[in-house]
Write a protein that holds these residues in place. Structure first.
Motif, PDB file in Angstrom:
ATOM      1  N   PRO A  55       0.821  -1.212   0.000  1.00 44.65           N
ATOM      2  CA  PRO A  55       0.000   0.000   0.000  1.00 44.65           C
ATOM      3  C   PRO A  55       0.858   1.267   0.000  1.00 44.65           C
ATOM      4  O   PRO A  55       1.927   1.292   0.622  1.00 44.65           O
ATOM      5  CB  PRO A  55      -0.788  -0.090   1.308  1.00 44.65           C
ATOM      6  CG  PRO A  55      -0.644  -1.484   1.785  1.00 44.65           C
ATOM      7  CD  PRO A  55       0.607  -2.025   1.197  1.00 44.65           C
ATOM      8  N   ALA A  56       0.380   2.295  -0.661  1.00 52.32           N
ATOM      9  CA  ALA A  56       1.035   3.593  -0.603  1.00 52.32           C
ATOM     10  C   ALA A  56       0.786   4.240   0.760  1.00 52.32           C
ATOM     11  O   ALA A  56       1.635   4.949   1.292  1.00 52.32           O
ATOM     12  CB  ALA A  56       0.514   4.500  -1.721  1.00 52.32           C
ATOM     13  N   LYS A  57      -0.380   3.961   1.348  1.00 55.30           N
ATOM     14  CA  LYS A  57      -0.781   4.518   2.640  1.00 55.30           C
ATOM     15  C   LYS A  57      -1.851   3.626   3.225  1.00 55.30           C
ATOM     16  O   LYS A  57      -2.644   3.042   2.495  1.00 55.30           O
ATOM     17  CB  LYS A  57      -1.338   5.937   2.410  1.00 55.30           C
ATOM     18  CG  LYS A  57      -1.893   6.624   3.609  1.00 55.30           C
ATOM     19  CD  LYS A  57      -0.803   7.228   4.445  1.00 55.30           C
ATOM     20  CE  LYS A  57      -1.396   8.017   5.598  1.00 55.30           C
ATOM     21  NZ  LYS A  57      -0.658   7.848   6.811  1.00 55.30           N
ATOM     22  N   THR A  58      -1.875   3.477   4.540  1.00 51.60           N
ATOM     23  CA  THR A  58      -2.936   2.718   5.200  1.00 51.60           C
ATOM     24  C   THR A  58      -3.659   3.618   6.201  1.00 51.60           C
ATOM     25  O   THR A  58      -3.088   4.601   6.690  1.00 51.60           O
ATOM     26  CB  THR A  58      -2.384   1.483   5.942  1.00 51.60           C
ATOM     27  OG1 THR A  58      -1.489   1.911   6.967  1.00 51.60           O
ATOM     28  CG2 THR A  58      -1.685   0.531   4.988  1.00 51.60           C
ATOM     29  N   TYR A  59      -4.904   3.284   6.500  1.00 56.76           N
ATOM     30  CA  TYR A  59      -5.716   4.016   7.469  1.00 56.76           C
ATOM     31  C   TYR A  59      -6.381   3.024   8.407  1.00 56.76           C
ATOM     32  O   TYR A  59      -6.519   1.837   8.085  1.00 56.76           O
ATOM     33  CB  TYR A  59      -6.787   4.849   6.764  1.00 56.76           C
ATOM     34  CG  TYR A  59      -6.207   5.990   5.961  1.00 56.76           C
ATOM     35  CD1 TYR A  59      -5.875   7.192   6.571  1.00 56.76           C
ATOM     36  CD2 TYR A  59      -5.989   5.850   4.603  1.00 56.76           C
ATOM     37  CE1 TYR A  59      -5.336   8.242   5.841  1.00 56.76           C
ATOM     38  CE2 TYR A  59      -5.458   6.895   3.858  1.00 56.76           C
ATOM     39  CZ  TYR A  59      -5.138   8.089   4.483  1.00 56.76           C
ATOM     40  OH  TYR A  59      -4.601   9.113   3.747  1.00 56.76           O
ATOM     41  N   GLU A  60      -6.854   3.537   9.536  1.00 58.46           N
ATOM     42  CA  GLU A  60      -7.580   2.767  10.534  1.00 58.46           C
ATOM     43  C   GLU A  60      -6.786   1.525  10.914  1.00 58.46           C
ATOM     44  O   GLU A  60      -5.680   1.654  11.388  1.00 58.46           O
ATOM     45  CB  GLU A  60      -8.999   2.493  10.045  1.00 58.46           C
ATOM     46  CG  GLU A  60      -9.756   3.800   9.815  1.00 58.46           C
ATOM     47  CD  GLU A  60     -11.123   3.625   9.204  1.00 58.46           C
ATOM     48  OE1 GLU A  60     -11.770   2.606   9.485  1.00 58.46           O
ATOM     49  OE2 GLU A  60     -11.539   4.536   8.464  1.00 58.46           O
ATOM     50  N   HIS A  61      -7.293   0.324  10.686  1.00 58.14           N
ATOM     51  CA  HIS A  61      -6.563  -0.905  11.043  1.00 58.14           C
ATOM     52  C   HIS A  61      -5.796  -1.475   9.862  1.00 58.14           C
ATOM     53  O   HIS A  61      -5.434  -2.652   9.862  1.00 58.14           O
ATOM     54  CB  HIS A  61      -7.527  -1.961  11.607  1.00 58.14           C
ATOM     55  CG  HIS A  61      -8.090  -1.577  12.927  1.00 58.14           C
ATOM     56  ND1 HIS A  61      -7.345  -1.624  14.075  1.00 58.14           N
ATOM     57  CD2 HIS A  61      -9.310  -1.121  13.279  1.00 58.14           C
ATOM     58  CE1 HIS A  61      -8.092  -1.214  15.081  1.00 58.14           C
ATOM     59  NE2 HIS A  61      -9.285  -0.899  14.619  1.00 58.14           N
ATOM     60  N   GLY A  62      -5.561  -0.661   8.841  1.00 55.17           N
ATOM     61  CA  GLY A  62      -4.850  -1.115   7.653  1.00 55.17           C
ATOM     62  C   GLY A  62      -3.450  -1.602   7.983  1.00 55.17           C
ATOM     63  O   GLY A  62      -2.790  -1.086   8.887  1.00 55.17           O
ATOM     64  N   MET A  63      -3.019  -2.609   7.265  1.00 52.91           N
ATOM     65  CA  MET A  63      -1.700  -3.189   7.487  1.00 52.91           C
ATOM     66  C   MET A  63      -0.815  -2.912   6.277  1.00 52.91           C
ATOM     67  O   MET A  63      -1.267  -2.996   5.143  1.00 52.91           O
ATOM     68  CB  MET A  63      -1.822  -4.685   7.728  1.00 52.91           C
ATOM     69  CG  MET A  63      -2.632  -5.017   8.976  1.00 52.91           C
ATOM     70  SD  MET A  63      -2.933  -6.784   9.161  1.00 52.91           S
ATOM     71  CE  MET A  63      -1.286  -7.383   9.404  1.00 52.91           C
ATOM     72  N   MET A  64       0.434  -2.601   6.527  1.00 52.48           N
ATOM     73  CA  MET A  64       1.399  -2.361   5.460  1.00 52.48           C
ATOM     74  C   MET A  64       1.889  -3.727   4.976  1.00 52.48           C
ATOM     75  O   MET A  64       2.924  -4.226   5.412  1.00 52.48           O
ATOM     76  CB  MET A  64       2.541  -1.499   5.998  1.00 52.48           C
ATOM     77  CG  MET A  64       3.309  -0.753   4.951  1.00 52.48           C
ATOM     78  SD  MET A  64       2.325   0.147   3.760  1.00 52.48           S
ATOM     79  CE  MET A  64       2.555   1.812   4.300  1.00 52.48           C
ATOM     80  N   GLN A  65       1.085  -4.364   4.130  1.00 57.41           N
ATOM     81  CA  GLN A  65       1.390  -5.708   3.640  1.00 57.41           C
ATOM     82  C   GLN A  65       1.175  -5.773   2.141  1.00 57.41           C
ATOM     83  O   GLN A  65       0.394  -5.014   1.576  1.00 57.41           O
ATOM     84  CB  GLN A  65       0.517  -6.758   4.345  1.00 57.41           C
ATOM     85  CG  GLN A  65      -0.946  -6.591   4.076  1.00 57.41           C
ATOM     86  CD  GLN A  65      -1.841  -7.570   4.811  1.00 57.41           C
ATOM     87  OE1 GLN A  65      -3.015  -7.595   4.542  1.00 57.41           O
ATOM     88  NE2 GLN A  65      -1.344  -8.355   5.709  1.00 57.41           N
ATOM     89  N   ARG A  66       1.872  -6.706   1.520  1.00 63.93           N
ATOM     90  CA  ARG A  66       1.679  -6.923   0.083  1.00 63.93           C
ATOM     91  C   ARG A  66       0.208  -7.238  -0.160  1.00 63.93           C
ATOM     92  O   ARG A  66      -0.406  -8.033   0.557  1.00 63.93           O
ATOM     93  CB  ARG A  66       2.555  -8.078  -0.398  1.00 63.93           C
ATOM     94  CG  ARG A  66       2.376  -8.383  -1.873  1.00 63.93           C
ATOM     95  CD  ARG A  66       3.355  -9.432  -2.379  1.00 63.93           C
ATOM     96  NE  ARG A  66       3.098  -9.775  -3.752  1.00 63.93           N
ATOM     97  CZ  ARG A  66       3.428  -9.038  -4.801  1.00 63.93           C
ATOM     98  NH1 ARG A  66       4.059  -7.899  -4.623  1.00 63.93           N
ATOM     99  NH2 ARG A  66       3.155  -9.429  -6.036  1.00 63.93           N
ATOM    100  N   THR A  67      -0.359  -6.602  -1.175  1.00 64.59           N
ATOM    101  CA  THR A  67      -1.766  -6.777  -1.512  1.00 64.59           C
ATOM    102  C   THR A  67      -1.880  -7.076  -3.002  1.00 64.59           C
ATOM    103  O   THR A  67      -1.219  -6.433  -3.815  1.00 64.59           O
ATOM    104  CB  THR A  67      -2.561  -5.493  -1.178  1.00 64.59           C
ATOM    105  OG1 THR A  67      -2.385  -5.195   0.201  1.00 64.59           O
ATOM    106  CG2 THR A  67      -4.033  -5.663  -1.491  1.00 64.59           C
ATOM    107  N   VAL A  68      -2.708  -8.075  -3.324  1.00 66.16           N
ATOM    108  CA  VAL A  68      -2.950  -8.424  -4.732  1.00 66.16           C
ATOM    109  C   VAL A  68      -4.461  -8.456  -4.934  1.00 66.16           C
ATOM    110  O   VAL A  68      -5.179  -9.095  -4.156  1.00 66.16           O
ATOM    111  CB  VAL A  68      -2.327  -9.798  -5.091  1.00 66.16           C
ATOM    112  CG1 VAL A  68      -2.639 -10.162  -6.535  1.00 66.16           C
ATOM    113  CG2 VAL A  68      -0.830  -9.786  -4.848  1.00 66.16           C
ATOM    114  N   ILE A  69      -4.929  -7.764  -5.962  1.00 70.09           N
ATOM    115  CA  ILE A  69      -6.349  -7.798  -6.323  1.00 70.09           C
ATOM    116  C   ILE A  69      -6.437  -8.265  -7.767  1.00 70.09           C
ATOM    117  O   ILE A  69      -5.794  -7.706  -8.658  1.00 70.09           O
ATOM    118  CB  ILE A  69      -7.021  -6.432  -6.145  1.00 70.09           C
ATOM    119  CG1 ILE A  69      -6.934  -6.014  -4.667  1.00 70.09           C
ATOM    120  CG2 ILE A  69      -8.478  -6.480  -6.630  1.00 70.09           C
ATOM    121  CD1 ILE A  69      -7.487  -4.639  -4.370  1.00 70.09           C
ATOM    122  N   THR A  70      -7.229  -9.326  -7.968  1.00 67.92           N
ATOM    123  CA  THR A  70      -7.405  -9.930  -9.284  1.00 67.92           C
ATOM    124  C   THR A  70      -8.877  -9.879  -9.652  1.00 67.92           C
ATOM    125  O   THR A  70      -9.733 -10.219  -8.839  1.00 67.92           O
ATOM    126  CB  THR A  70      -6.932 -11.395  -9.260  1.00 67.92           C
ATOM    127  OG1 THR A  70      -5.656 -11.464  -8.656  1.00 67.92           O
ATOM    128  CG2 THR A  70      -6.850 -11.970 -10.649  1.00 67.92           C
TER     129      THR A  70
END
Length: 108
Positions: A55-70
């Motif tokens: 993520p470029a930025k996270t909010y609330e309970h967001g985690m700085m983790q690799r994310t893949v959306i297909t």
């Protein structure tokens, strides 16, 4: 009428998405092996990668983790792809190298 048929067809073929979060990745080599097998298996089944990375930025309970959306043509297509022999081979290559949260969701 024709409009009702169009609406029914669009509801039947509603797009869906795999949303995958990785936390953590303990073995980058295994993840790369998974990607080498999983990418072609996903593409062959009709999946299209929309997001791959941190993520470029996270909010609330967001985690700085690799994310893949297909993106998929339907929930059924996404599930069939996950259960396919090619994708299962990719998962075996990944093994226990990553803790993943994988969700299949329909578009709004």
């Amino acid at each position: 009428g024709v409009l009702n048929l169009i609406f029914l067809e669009s509801k039947r073929m509603q797009r869906s998405y795999w949303c995958t979060g990785y936390d953590p990745i303990s073995d980058q080599k295994a993840r790369q092996g998974y990607a080498k097998l999983g990418g072609p298996a996903i593409a062959a089944a009709g999946g299209k990668f929309l997001v791959r990375g941190a993520p470029a930025k996270t909010y609330e309970h967001g985690m700085m983790q690799r994310t893949v959306i297909t993106e998929w043509p339907s929930v059924e297509a996404a599930i069939a792809a996950h259960d396919s022999a090619g994708y299962q081979e990719a998962l075996r290559a990944l093994g226990n190298a990553a803790v993943r949260d994988v969700r299949v969701v329909e578009s709004a």
